[in-house]
Design an enzyme around this catalytic site. Structure first.
Site, PDB file in Angstrom:
ATOM      1  N   GLU A  45       1.118  -1.744   0.264  1.00 37.81           N
ATOM      2  CA  GLU A  45      -0.528  -0.109  -0.083  1.00 37.81           C
ATOM      3  C   GLU A  45       0.998   1.098   0.633  1.00 37.81           C
ATOM      4  OE1 GLU A  45      -0.052  -2.689   2.324  1.00 37.81           O
ATOM      5  OE2 GLU A  45      -2.416  -3.173   1.918  1.00 37.81           O
ATOM      6  N   PHE A  89     -10.907  -6.979  14.910  1.00 39.29           N
ATOM      7  CA  PHE A  89     -10.003  -7.426  13.975  1.00 39.29           C
ATOM      8  C   PHE A  89      -9.612  -6.763  12.833  1.00 39.29           C
ATOM      9  CE2 PHE A  89      -9.049 -10.023  10.024  1.00 39.29           C
ATOM     10  CZ  PHE A  89      -7.485 -10.489  10.437  1.00 39.29           C
ATOM     11  N   GLN A  90      -8.269  -6.410  12.006  1.00 40.29           N
ATOM     12  CA  GLN A  90      -8.089  -5.406  11.574  1.00 40.29           C
ATOM     13  C   GLN A  90      -8.127  -3.439  11.736  1.00 40.29           C
ATOM     14  OE1 GLN A  90      -8.121  -7.030   7.379  1.00 40.29           O
ATOM     15  NE2 GLN A  90      -5.880  -6.866   8.263  1.00 40.29           N
ATOM     16  N   LYS A 115     -17.374  -0.846   6.700  1.00 39.48           N
ATOM     17  CA  LYS A 115     -17.436  -1.080   5.847  1.00 39.48           C
ATOM     18  C   LYS A 115     -19.271  -1.938   5.916  1.00 39.48           C
ATOM     19  CE  LYS A 115     -17.405  -6.397   4.892  1.00 39.48           C
ATOM     20  NZ  LYS A 115     -16.424  -7.587   5.057  1.00 39.48           N
ATOM     21  N   MET A 163      24.195   8.389   0.142  1.00 40.76           N
ATOM     22  CA  MET A 163      24.361   9.503   0.647  1.00 40.76           C
ATOM     23  C   MET A 163      24.795   9.477   2.703  1.00 40.76           C
ATOM     24  SD  MET A 163      23.862  12.604   0.607  1.00 40.76           S
ATOM     25  CE  MET A 163      22.676  13.254  -1.080  1.00 40.76           C
TER      26      MET A 163
HETATM   27  C1  LIG Z   1      12.948   5.384   4.240  1.00 38.13           C
HETATM   28  C2  LIG Z   1      14.194   6.011   4.754  1.00 38.13           C
HETATM   29  N1  LIG Z   1      14.790   5.786   5.392  1.00 38.13           N
HETATM   30  C3  LIG Z   1      16.161   6.373   5.906  1.00 38.13           C
HETATM   31  C4  LIG Z   1      16.407   6.914   4.853  1.00 38.13           C
HETATM   32  C5  LIG Z   1      17.514   8.074   5.108  1.00 38.13           C
HETATM   33  N2  LIG Z   1      18.945   7.622   3.790  1.00 38.13           N
HETATM   34  C6  LIG Z   1      18.613   9.067   2.781  1.00 38.13           C
HETATM   35  S1  LIG Z   1      19.902   8.899   1.739  1.00 38.13           S
HETATM   36  C7  LIG Z   1      20.009   7.305   2.367  1.00 38.13           C
HETATM   37  C8  LIG Z   1      21.314   6.383   1.325  1.00 38.13           C
HETATM   38  C9  LIG Z   1      20.025   5.838   0.331  1.00 38.13           C
HETATM   39  O1  LIG Z   1      21.130   5.420  -0.715  1.00 38.13           O
HETATM   40  P1  LIG Z   1      20.912   4.373  -2.089  1.00 38.13           P
HETATM   41  O2  LIG Z   1      19.143   4.158  -2.277  1.00 38.13           O
HETATM   42  O3  LIG Z   1      21.463   3.359  -2.629  1.00 38.13           O
HETATM   43  O4  LIG Z   1      21.251   6.031  -2.903  1.00 38.13           O
HETATM   44  P2  LIG Z   1      22.387   6.364  -3.250  1.00 38.13           P
HETATM   45  O5  LIG Z   1      23.074   7.140  -1.668  1.00 38.13           O
HETATM   46  O6  LIG Z   1      23.949   5.942  -2.472  1.00 38.13           O
HETATM   47  O7  LIG Z   1      22.845   7.501  -4.590  1.00 38.13           O
HETATM   48  C10 LIG Z   1      19.545   6.627   3.348  1.00 38.13           C
HETATM   49  C11 LIG Z   1      19.432   5.463   3.939  1.00 38.13           C
HETATM   50  C12 LIG Z   1      15.436   7.855   3.716  1.00 38.13           C
HETATM   51  N3  LIG Z   1      15.784   9.012   3.881  1.00 38.13           N
HETATM   52  N4  LIG Z   1      14.304   7.524   4.068  1.00 38.13           N
END
Ligand SMILES: Cc1ncc(C[n+]2csc(CCOP(=O)(O)OP(=O)(O)O)c2C)c(N)n1
Ligand SMILES: [Mg+2]
Lengths: 588, 191
Positions: free
Chosen positions: A66, A128-129, A178, A490
């Site tokens: 979802e 439930f749910q 529902k 990042m």
């Molecule tokens: C749902 C979520 N969890 C954690 C983060 C923290 N976060 C920001 S950028 C990043 C790394 C992203 O890695 P990747 O998808 O491999 O992209 P890259 O930076 O390597 O291009 C993380 C963990 C986030 N933005 N969103």
């Protein structure tokens, strides 16, 4: 769906009040609101609604999670400017929507989410749910409704659409028990129209303020326009162009503003903020006037507020009164729809000569361009910047690009040049990893004739990779570019800069993405060099259906420049001194 | 500083949560909050008192307005107003102490609304400081406060201030998106 008979029947319902079940009313109302596509996932508490779908000419896309449904509705809305619709069952179905709803909230995207809930008799009994989804989503929706009577369904959904798209857009959730779906009521579409949109009394533009703004523009020596997402949401691109051109004012863009002002325009100086180019941030710090258009001085674009643009007077044109003086104190506030305010302001603005200031900005670019990776010779290393630059070049900049979140997102923003609004779809405010693939499905559904690319990191792609099956089931042509650096890049970059290279929990093992695509019956290719990239992009574009590129790039590359969080806007980490070239290799 | 907001809100389930949630999100403690029916059908009137920085007033008012169920918000700020609070105080008293309490009640223009052999109940309406004064003296006396119930503040602007809700309601529907004329009474946006 879509048969002649269902269309005729649905049209008849809109003009002739008829007794329908609550479930039928859901679809009839959506149809009346112009909805053609819904993204969702069924379950017990929403089954009556699903059962009634066959009677209505609306296409339903079955998602795999979802969260994907909410992101698809979001991508649909961003690509088309229409309201996106997501649907889920009670309990876990509803809670799975939450990340997607929050993503839409933080970026002011109009979506309507419809959830089923347990029967009204057992509401609040931990049936439930059962979850209190209106309670859970209260802080991440513009508004939400709990509907427990069939006669309240049409008014609630119509009101939800009005709220979602009015003023500053945002998500609205309608939770329907529902028994309300199973009961019947007279469906009267016209009578269910929402009360007229109540204007926010603090949303007003005073003539004196317009004059004051015009006066500030007339007297400014070093003005900069800060253009944000509001330019796109309000459809104010033309007015913005007029203002910039008439008064010769350089335009800096926020991440979500990209595409709101043509990248190729000589007055476009680029993206501002944490990963904005140095000359853009310097121009803002040196400016004597900032004209903020549909942006909210987010911490990612201001850096430390105490040192932000101290020499500048500030004009803030913004639809949401609660944004005025929230982060940055402004001198003139014009609170209203951006396009309308600019229409009022433009006649007061005279032509101006801005040459000297533009020249200063141009000069401040200095040798930056020659350090730029895209201008370095091909050393056999493939940098993500190359990928973005080449993708932009090959697609002619015409495609809708949907990014995920991370380094690749910032490189996209830096190296892919967006000429038109709604050609970049990215999660800015919430920065939601996993957004890219489902949002691209939504964008492609909204704009089937457009070329759509997802650019995702190896990390974020895996968060919602299950939606590959949705692409297959829907037969959508979505091109996928995974920028594979083997890291949560990042976060690794932050560890490199601020945590002594302690790469805790950022090295990332991934499946063979091409095999993963293959398991879904989708073709794909692995790319390791710049030459391979050219060919692979061409093959992907030419393929009839979706195509996946697994692009291995430099693992420990970093996004430059970077303003460490909390630093002043001009205190940035610059590109390391890679040996500048005598002459740039030029844009391919 | 202490802010006082008057809000007209839909009299519907969940509205109080939405208002309270906004203050919770801003990490602002609500000092007092009273709700009850207003002069308009279907609308409740809230008096919300909270402690926040001087600049926060504008943002809180603007944010309250963003709630779909909030129809009007007035930031009382320093405007002339009448503010009252109601207190019910139950004290344990012996026969000997009773007359002393009666005297106190007289001086504070409060009322005795319930009387039993061992306790009595005082009703008092007034400004906060007056109510606090009575409580303090009761505490200092030999009798014991058994229960104390305070309504929180209720505030109304003085004089002929026409509540902007009335005007908001009188705006014809087809004009509702037009820029509105300058509103003399409403706190102006900082320009
Ligand atoms: C749902 C979520 N969890 C954690 C983060 C923290 N976060 C920001 S950028 C990043 C790394 C992203 O890695 P990747 O998808 O491999 O992209 P890259 O930076 O390597 O291009 C993380 C963990 C986030 N933005 N969103
Ligand atoms: Mg990565």
């Amino acid at each position: 769906m879509g048969t002649h008979a269902t269309t005729q029947a649905a049209n008849a319902h809109l003009t002739t009040p008829t007794r329908l079940t609550g479930a039928e009313i859901v679809w009839a109302t959506l149809y009346g609101e112009g909805v053609t596509d819904v993204f969702g996932y069924p379950g017990g508490a929403i089954l009556p609604v699903y059962d009634a779908l066959r009677k209505f000419p609306i296409h339903h896309t079955l998602v795999r999670h979802e969260q994907g449904a909410a992101h698809m509705a979001d991508g649909y809305a961003r690509a088309s400017g229409k309201v996106g619709v997501a649907m889920a069952t009670s309990g876990p179905g509803a809670t799975n929507l939450v990340t997607g709803i929050a993503t839409a909230m933080l970026d002011s995207i109009p979506i309507v989410c419809i959830t089923g809930n347990v029967s009204s008799k057992v509401l609040g009994t931990d049936a439930f749910q059962e979850v209190d989804i209106t309670g859970i989503t209260l802080p991440v929706t513009k508004h939400n409704f709990l509907v427990s009577r069939p006669e309240d369904i049409a008014p609630a959904i119509r009101h939800a659409f009005q709220i979602a798209r009015s003023a500053r857009p945002g998500p609205v959730l309608v939770d329907i028990t529902k028994d309300a779906q199973q009961g019947t009521a007279i469906f009267d579409f016209a009578a269910a129209a929402p009360p007229p949109h109540r204007p926010h009394p603090m949303r007003r533009v005073e003539v004196s303020a317009l004059d004051q703004a015009a006066e500030l523009i007339r007297n400014a020596q070093r003005p900069v326009i800060l253009a944000g997402h509001g330019v796109i949401e309000s459809g104010a691109g033309e007015q913005l162009l007029s203002l910039a051109e008439r008064a010769q004012i350089p335009v800096a863009l926020t991440l979500l503003g990209l595409g709101g002002f043509p990248a190729s325009h000589s007055l476009n100086i680029g993206m501002m903020g944490m990963h904005g180019e140095s000359w853009v941030n310097h121009a803002i710090q040196d400016a004597d006037l900032l004209i903020a258009c549909g942006m909210r001085f987010d911490d990612r674009v201001t850096g430390a507020t105490a040192t932000y643009a101290l020499k500048a007077k500030k004009i803030h044109i913004e639809v949401d009164p609660s944004e005025i003086n929230k982060n940055i104190k402004v001198d003139v506030a014009l609170v209203g729809d951006l396009a309308q305010v600019l229409d009022q302001l433009l006649p007061r603005v005279a032509t101006r000569n801005g040459a000297a200031w533009l020249k200063t900005i141009e000069a401040s670019k200095g040798a930056v361009a020659v350090h730029d990776i895209k201008n370095l010779p091909d050393s056999g290393h493939l940098y993500a910047a190359h990928v973005m630059h080449d993708l932009w070049h090959i697609t002619g900049g015409d495609a809708i690009i949907v990014t995920d979140v991370g380094q690749h997102q910032m490189w996209e923003a830096q190296y892919f040049h967006h000429e038109r609004p709604r050609t970049l779809i990215t999660s800015g405010g919430l920065g939601t990893m996993g957004f890219g693939l489902p949002a691209a499905i939504g964008a492609k559904t909204a704009c089937p004739d457009k070329e759509v690319w997802v650019i995702a990191g190896d990390g974020g792609f895996q968060m919602t990779a299950a939606e590959l099956a949705t692409i297959v089931q829907e037969g959508l042509k979505v091109n996928i570019a995974i920028v594979n650096n083997g890291y949560l890049g990042m976060v690794r970059q932050w560890q490199e800069f601020f945590y002594e290279r302690n790469y805790e929990a950022t090295p990332l093992v991934s499946p063979d993405f091409v095999k993963l695509a293959d398991a879904h019956g989708l073709p794909g290719r692995t790319v390791r060099t710049r030459t391979e990239l050219d060919q692979a992009v061409a093959v992907a574009r030419a393929a009839k259906g979706a195509f996946l590129l697994n692009i291995h790039v430099e693992k420990e590359d970093a996004v430059y420049p970077m303003i460490p969080a909390g630093n002043a806007l001009h205190e940035m980490i610059r590109r390391p001194g890679k040996k500048p070239l005598d002459k740039p290799a030029g844009n391919k | 500083m202490l802010h006082t907001f008057i809000a007209y809100v839909d009299d519907k389930p969940g509205v109080l949560t939405r208002v309270a949630s906004l203050f919770r999100r801003l990490n602002i403690n609500i000092t007092s909050l009273t709700v009850g029916r207003s002069e308009r059908d279907g609308l409740s009137r809230m008096t919300i008192v909270c402690e926040a920085s001087a600049e926060a007033g504008h943002r809180i008012r603007a944010s309250l307005f963003k709630l779909e169920n909030v129809v009007d918000v007035d930031d009382i700020a320093q405007a002339p107003n009448v503010t009252r609070e109601l207190a019910l105080i139950k004290v344990a008293v012996t026969k000997e102490l009773r007359s002393q309490i009666f005297e106190l009640v007289e001086v504070f223009r409060a009322r005795i609304v319930d009387l039993t052999a061992e306790s009595l109940m005082i009703e008092m309406t007034g400004v906060e400081s007056k109510i606090e004064g009575l409580i303090e003296i009761l505490r200092a006396s030999d009798c014991c406060i058994l229960e104390l119930c305070r309504s929180g503040k209720m505030t109304m602007r003085r004089s002929h201030h026409v509540s902007s809700v009335v005007r908001a309601m009188s705006v014809p529907a087809n004009e509702s998106e037009e820029p509105r004329p300058v509103d003399e009474d409403a706190p102006a946006l900082p320009q």
